[in-house]
Design an enzyme around this catalytic site. Structure first.
Site, PDB file in Angstrom:
ATOM      1  N   TYR A 169       0.829  -1.213   0.000  1.00 48.27           N
ATOM      2  CA  TYR A 169       0.000   0.000   0.000  1.00 48.27           C
ATOM      3  C   TYR A 169       0.866   1.266   0.000  1.00 48.27           C
ATOM      4  O   TYR A 169       0.524   2.260  -0.629  1.00 48.27           O
ATOM      5  CB  TYR A 169      -0.939  -0.017   1.218  1.00 48.27           C
ATOM      6  N   ARG A 185       1.068   6.802  -6.702  1.00 48.90           N
ATOM      7  CA  ARG A 185      -0.020   7.769  -6.868  1.00 48.90           C
ATOM      8  C   ARG A 185       0.516   9.200  -6.737  1.00 48.90           C
ATOM      9  O   ARG A 185       0.160  10.069  -7.534  1.00 48.90           O
ATOM     10  CB  ARG A 185      -1.117   7.510  -5.832  1.00 48.90           C
ATOM     11  N   TYR A 201      -1.296  13.223   6.497  1.00 50.79           N
ATOM     12  CA  TYR A 201      -0.971  12.224   7.524  1.00 50.79           C
ATOM     13  C   TYR A 201       0.515  12.317   7.860  1.00 50.79           C
ATOM     14  O   TYR A 201       1.335  12.561   6.972  1.00 50.79           O
ATOM     15  CB  TYR A 201      -1.226  10.804   6.996  1.00 50.79           C
ATOM     16  N   ARG A 259     -11.644  13.488   1.480  1.00 45.53           N
ATOM     17  CA  ARG A 259     -12.581  12.650   2.235  1.00 45.53           C
ATOM     18  C   ARG A 259     -13.900  12.467   1.507  1.00 45.53           C
ATOM     19  O   ARG A 259     -14.628  11.494   1.735  1.00 45.53           O
ATOM     20  CB  ARG A 259     -12.833  13.270   3.607  1.00 45.53           C
ATOM     21  N   GLU A 291     -14.287  -0.573   6.937  1.00 49.23           N
ATOM     22  CA  GLU A 291     -14.230   0.675   6.173  1.00 49.23           C
ATOM     23  C   GLU A 291     -15.548   0.802   5.411  1.00 49.23           C
ATOM     24  O   GLU A 291     -16.074  -0.187   4.920  1.00 49.23           O
ATOM     25  CB  GLU A 291     -13.031   0.637   5.207  1.00 49.23           C
TER      26      GLU A 291
END
Ligand code: 3EB
Length: 451
Positions: A236, A243, A309, A322, A432
């Site tokens: 990840y 990305r 983060y 979000r 999630e």
């Protein structure tokens, strides 16, 4: 000449769970207002049609459906897939307008079953094959598959099926591009290479339809072995690195449609695990010249933006918003990113799936409420959990399914939902949730004069 054959009557009504309508929807056959109970028909026949949930969305006089279908009767994978597809057809046939499925996400228990499903879809849809994503995430209820499908009225919209990875939908001056990329197998590539390839493929597919990545509002990333270690890092984290590198080349601060609030605008996103090995991705882009159309990237007042983060989560932070909201006509559509039990940037309620589900729903509630829209500059917008047309609930451990479902049903009511088993990107996250909300724009206050 053959004699006229009359249509057989429809014996069973498949009533929607929700109708999200702009007051009086103006559609023939629908005098219903929001909040009034649906008209119930006789029960559906057992064994013929699967467990279905759908929402009818009727804003701006355009009929759309969100369908969440799970087969009921068991049997072979082929039997179950057949039942799910038949259920979708039955719901579409009962609409007062002709409907076309534009996109579907098929959750499968085993990637080996994908060829059978493809064959069936081909027979069923022919040259009107929706953009179809197969995701190796076993449905939590033990069925072999579950299907999320979106349909739109072809009386209003033109749907163009441009190949297995590209569908465009045009209506009322809006042009939507659904694109997908990726493979169920890893093919000897590293997670970084896989991710870079997938983003590049998405870019090329969008370009085929005249679209660009800065038109993208929503992205889905389904990564096999999301928490697995590869070399000296995690898959990840490598996806995030790829990305970031890709997004660096996208002029996200130059979005034609989006309100800036002084920072770069990333699409809303889901980044979730699968039990496969590859990486599958899809995205939704929008192009329009309509002066009343505008997009807004939402951040959560309870959460640190993912792109800020702290570095220990990932060298390159996850670049997503979000939620992404679109206002046009009389309503707002809000795509809620995959949301978990994170407050600020920390995982909350480690080891307690019920509390994690509660926190997740509270996060979504606060993300889409009127106060948050107001904070970000849209004082006439706002949604509640009741405005969600559907949700997907990704559950890490199969044994947590009933607990998650109980919390969701208590907070969300009877809502079209699919629960699927999936790893979340942080090992301590047990659940999630993502969804899409449709909510009316508040009409400007009209001053009534007394005579
Ligand atoms: C989180 O809030 C949970 O990498 O695109 C949620 C949504 C998550 C999207 C992504 C990751 C992504 O950080 C994980």
């Amino acid at each position: 000449m053959s004699p006229m054959i009359s249509e057989p009557p429809i014996c069973y009504r498949l009533a929607p769970d929700r109708r999200l309508l702009d007051g009086n929807c103006g559609m023939t056959g629908c005098g219903r207002r929001p909040g009034t109970p649906p008209v119930q028909g006789p029960d559906m026949p057992p064994c013929l049609l699967g467990h279905q949930h759908h929402t009818v969305i009727g804003y701006d006089g355009l009929r759309r459906l969100a369908l969440m279908v799970t087969p009921d009767a068991g049997g072979s994978f082929r039997d179950q897939a057949w039942e799910a597809v038949s259920t979708i057809r039955a719901i579409l046939r009962q609409q007062p307008e002709p409907m076309a499925v534009t996109t579907q996400t098929v959750f499968v228990d085993d990637a080996a079953n994908v060829p059978v499903a493809r064959q069936l879809f081909q027979a069923c849809y022919g040259d009107q094959m929706p953009l179809t994503l197969f995701v190796a995430q076993p449905p939590c209820d033990g069925r072999a598959l579950a299907i999320e499908a979106w349909a739109i009225s072809t009386r209003t919209a033109q749907v163009s099926y441009r190949g297995p990875h590209l569908v465009t939908v045009t209506h009322d001056g809006l042009r939507w591009i659904h694109a997908s990329a990726g493979a169920l197998q890893q093919g000897g590539r590293t997670a970084y290479e896989q991710s870079a390839d997938v983003f590049e493929d998405l870019r090329e597919t969008l370009a085929e339809a005249g679209g660009a990545f800065q038109d993208v509002g929503r992205v889905w990333l389904y990564q096999g072995g999301i928490t697995a270690v590869e070399g000296d890092t995690e898959r990840y984290r490598e996806l995030n690195r790829a990305r970031s590198d890709f997004f660096a080349s996208v002029p996200f601060d130059d979005r034609p449609l989006t309100t800036h609030n002084g920072r770069a605008i990333y699409p809303a996103s889901t980044g979730i695990g699968t039990c496969g090995h590859g990486l599958i991705a899809s995205c939704l882009a929008l192009q329009t010249e309509r002066p009343d159309a505008e997009m807004l990237a939402l951040e959560n007042p309870l959460q640190t933006p993912a792109f800020s983060y702290p570095r220990h989560y990932s060298v390159k932070s996850p670049m997503f918003s979000r939620a992404m909201a679109l206002r046009v006509g009389d309503h707002v559509t809000t795509w809620v990113s995959g949301t978990a039990s994170i407050v600020d940037s920390e995982t909350k309620f480690i080891g307690d799936v019920e509390k994690q589900a509660e926190q997740t729903l509270t996060n979504i509630e606060r993300l889409i409420d009127a106060a948050n829209f107001e904070r970000l500059g849209w004082s006439d917008a706002g949604a509640t959990l009741d405005d969600l047309a559907k949700v997907r609930v990704y559950v890490k451990h199969p044994e947590d399914y009933q607990k998650c479902r109980a919390v969701c049903e208590r907070r969300l009511g009877h809502i079209p939902a699919i629960y699927a088993r999936a790893d979340v990107c942080r090992p301590d996250l047990l659940v999630e949730i993502e969804g899409v909300a449709f909510s009316p724009l508040k009409k400007p206050a009209v001053l009534t004069e007394r005579s």
